[in-house]
Design a protein around this motif. Structure first.
Motif, PDB file in Angstrom:
ATOM      1  N   SER A   1      43.009  36.233  36.501  1.00  0.00           N
ATOM      2  CA  SER A   1      44.134  37.113  36.836  1.00  0.00           C
ATOM      3  C   SER A   1      44.175  38.291  35.878  1.00  0.00           C
ATOM      4  O   SER A   1      43.625  38.225  34.781  1.00  0.00           O
TER       5      SER A   1
ATOM      6  N   ASN B   1      50.490  31.078  33.461  1.00  0.00           N
ATOM      7  CA  ASN B   1      50.201  29.960  34.359  1.00  0.00           C
ATOM      8  C   ASN B   1      49.583  28.818  33.548  1.00  0.00           C
ATOM      9  O   ASN B   1      48.795  29.058  32.626  1.00  0.00           O
TER      10      ASN B   1
ATOM     11  N   LEU C   1      44.097  33.198  48.276  1.00  0.00           N
ATOM     12  CA  LEU C   1      44.835  33.955  47.252  1.00  0.00           C
ATOM     13  C   LEU C   1      43.923  34.667  46.270  1.00  0.00           C
ATOM     14  O   LEU C   1      44.323  35.639  45.638  1.00  0.00           O
ATOM     15  N   LYS C   2      42.675  34.173  46.171  1.00  0.00           N
ATOM     16  CA  LYS C   2      41.737  34.753  45.194  1.00  0.00           C
ATOM     17  C   LYS C   2      41.592  36.253  45.387  1.00  0.00           C
ATOM     18  O   LYS C   2      41.378  36.987  44.428  1.00  0.00           O
TER      19      LYS C   2
ATOM     20  N   ILE D   1      43.137  30.052  36.554  1.00  0.00           N
ATOM     21  CA  ILE D   1      43.929  31.118  37.199  1.00  0.00           C
ATOM     22  C   ILE D   1      44.172  32.244  36.199  1.00  0.00           C
ATOM     23  O   ILE D   1      44.035  33.419  36.523  1.00  0.00           O
TER      24      ILE D   1
ATOM     25  N   ARG E   1      43.931  38.426  43.274  1.00  0.00           N
ATOM     26  CA  ARG E   1      43.917  38.394  41.806  1.00  0.00           C
ATOM     27  C   ARG E   1      43.274  39.649  41.248  1.00  0.00           C
ATOM     28  O   ARG E   1      42.371  40.213  41.832  1.00  0.00           O
TER      29      ARG E   1
ATOM     30  N   GLY F   1      48.726  35.296  35.255  1.00  0.00           N
ATOM     31  CA  GLY F   1      48.618  34.459  36.461  1.00  0.00           C
ATOM     32  C   GLY F   1      49.945  34.004  37.038  1.00  0.00           C
ATOM     33  O   GLY F   1      50.007  33.032  37.802  1.00  0.00           O
TER      34      GLY F   1
ATOM     35  N   THR G   1      50.333  34.256  41.082  1.00  0.00           N
ATOM     36  CA  THR G   1      49.691  33.184  41.855  1.00  0.00           C
ATOM     37  C   THR G   1      50.664  32.020  42.059  1.00  0.00           C
ATOM     38  O   THR G   1      50.725  31.432  43.143  1.00  0.00           O
TER      39      THR G   1
ATOM     40  N   CYS H   1      53.032  32.982  44.790  1.00  0.00           N
ATOM     41  CA  CYS H   1      52.351  32.905  46.097  1.00  0.00           C
ATOM     42  C   CYS H   1      52.246  31.448  46.558  1.00  0.00           C
ATOM     43  O   CYS H   1      52.506  31.135  47.731  1.00  0.00           O
ATOM     44  N   GLU H   2      51.855  30.569  45.641  1.00  0.00           N
ATOM     45  CA  GLU H   2      51.683  29.149  46.014  1.00  0.00           C
ATOM     46  C   GLU H   2      53.009  28.560  46.494  1.00  0.00           C
ATOM     47  O   GLU H   2      53.026  27.743  47.421  1.00  0.00           O
TER      48      GLU H   2
END
Ligand code: SF4
Ligand code: SF4
Ligand code: SF4
Length: 404
Positions: free
Chosen positions: A85, A76, A127-128, A81, A131, A89, A92, A95-96
């Motif tokens: 992670s 990422n 979302l945290k 992030i 992780r 990452g 994430t 997900c975004e």
């Protein structure tokens, strides 16, 4: 008579597809003496429709298809992030992308009691909770029903889980959905939720305070030396590694995993998911021009056109390097195809634990942690600050890759 039962434990991965599909709600998932959930059938209510058998991913194994040919090593662009992670990452970013279409994400997370459950997220802030890896089998409860409801309502849904959870979900749904996106990971095994509960009890007692934070793979001392970190209400902190921690030692010594994991039906390179993710421990092997900065990379195998499209859509958020699938599996994803070692005293370990013994006593009886290891563990912070811990990286990575 149906074949769904809690008797042949190695033939049930606990995916909950049978319990969620039953039209008479006569299957409940109940804990056994090892803390794993199995279906328990109330035959007084059963109408012999056999739906439960038809959706079981172990009874109805998915035939292997063409091996995937496309893989990437990914990180990422957002350093924060990556830091928080497990690896690079990448998930994430996926997900975004789903959230940007007003979608909903389902994945394993800690609840308020630090039990691992599948929870949902509908905002970037939420979302945290997904992780970092959770080395415990997540409780799915009615997640499959919730996924289906959202899909039927026309919402984009992303589901992340173990390969068996993803296959269980797809069997439960019984038809493909264009608005569903699935990500599985290369999975060694899942440790017992009972062991995790006993671990939390032990730590709470030792630190005389409630747990306020848990992370199985905190990068305190870098990616290659990640730790199981707990923080407590009184401000104290526990940082342990695979050699010194009662929970991790049990897991990596093959004594506390679900029976189905030792003969896993889902170990193969081609998966039913859209993308398969796992740790990339050896970036310099694939991209020799890159220095390993010890921050973490994610290996991603493309399993479907949807997966390919997702990577394209999020490409601006990721640094991506092409990789060869076979080489990646051989070096970093070998657990995708190899079962883990099973400790011969596993039954005795669980007998002692379920009879009320504390986890430290059980571990020291069956998979003892040497005093020298404990002492070395206590010096890790100092070694890290002196830059000496990095020299131990290679040996710890090779232990992880040894299949034990
Ligand atoms: S056979 Fe039908 S009614 Fe009986 S447990 Fe299975 S799904 Fe439920
Ligand atoms: S594998 Fe899943 S569907 Fe099959 S019996 Fe176990 S919980 Fe039920
Ligand atoms: S090892 Fe296999 S059975 Fe165990 S959780 Fe992973 S996919 Fe499921």
């Amino acid at each position: 008579m149906i074949s769904i039962s809690n008797e042949n434990k190695k033939d049930c991965c606990g995916c909950t597809a049978c319990a969620n599909i039953c039209p008479k709600q006569c299957i409940t998932m109940t804990d056994d003496n090892e803390g794993f959930k199995y279906p328990s059938v109330d035959f007084n209510k059963c109408v012999d429709c056999h739906l439960c058998e038809r959706v079981c991913p172990i009874i109805n194994k998915t035939e292997s298809e063409e091996e995937p040919k496309e893989a990437y090593i990914v990180r990422n662009n957002d350093a924060e992030i990556v830091k928080n992670s497990t690896s690079g990452g990448a998930v994430t970013a996926f997900c975004e992308e789903i959230l940007s279409k007003n979608g909903i994400i389902f994945g394993g997370a800690f609840d308020n009691d630090f039990e691992v459950r599948h929870l949902s997220a509908e905002s970037v802030e939420e979302l945290k909770k997904f992780r970092s890896s959770k080395y415990v089998q997540s409780d799915l409860t009615d997640t499959f029903k919730r996924v289906k409801k959202n899909l039927d309502d026309g919402r984009y849904v992303m589901f992340t889980g173990t390969p068996c959870q993803v296959e269980g979900l797809l069997k439960y749904l019984q038809k493909p959905y264009d608005n569903l996106f699935t990500v599985d990971f290369v999975c060694r095994a899942v440790p017992s939720p009972l062991v995790w509960r006993k671990y939390k009890e032990l730590k709470t007692k030792k630190y005389k305070s409630e747990i306020t934070y848990a992370n199985f793979r905190e990068k305190t001392y870098g990616y290659h030396s990640a730790n199981l970190t707990l923080r407590f209400a009184n401000g104290k902190k526990s940082i342990e590694n695979t050699k010194t921690d009662y929970m991790l030692k049990s897991f990596f010594d093959g004594i506390c995993s679900r029976p189905s994991c030792y003969e896993c039906s889902f170990r193969k390179v081609d998966r039913v998911s859209d993308l398969t993710v796992f740790d990339c421990w050896n970036i310099t092997r694939y991209v020799p021009t890159l220095a390993d900065d010890d921050k973490g990379y994610t290996a991603v195998i493309v399993q479907s056109e949807k997966g390919r499209q997702m990577l394209k859509n999020v490409s601006e958020k990721l640094i991506m390097h092409e990789a060869d699938v076979d080489t990646l599996i051989k070096n970093d994803g070998f657990m995708a195809v190899n079962n883990p070692y099973k400790h011969p005293k596993k039954d005795e370990y669980f007998k002692m634990l379920s009879n009320g013994a504390e986890l430290d006593k059980v571990v020291q009886t069956f998979v003892p942690i040497k005093l020298s290891r404990q002492l070395l563990g206590k010096t890790r912070g100092i070694l890290y600050r002196l830059g000496l811990l990095n020299r131990l990286k290679k040996s710890s990575a090779s232990t992880r890759n040894s299949g034990r």
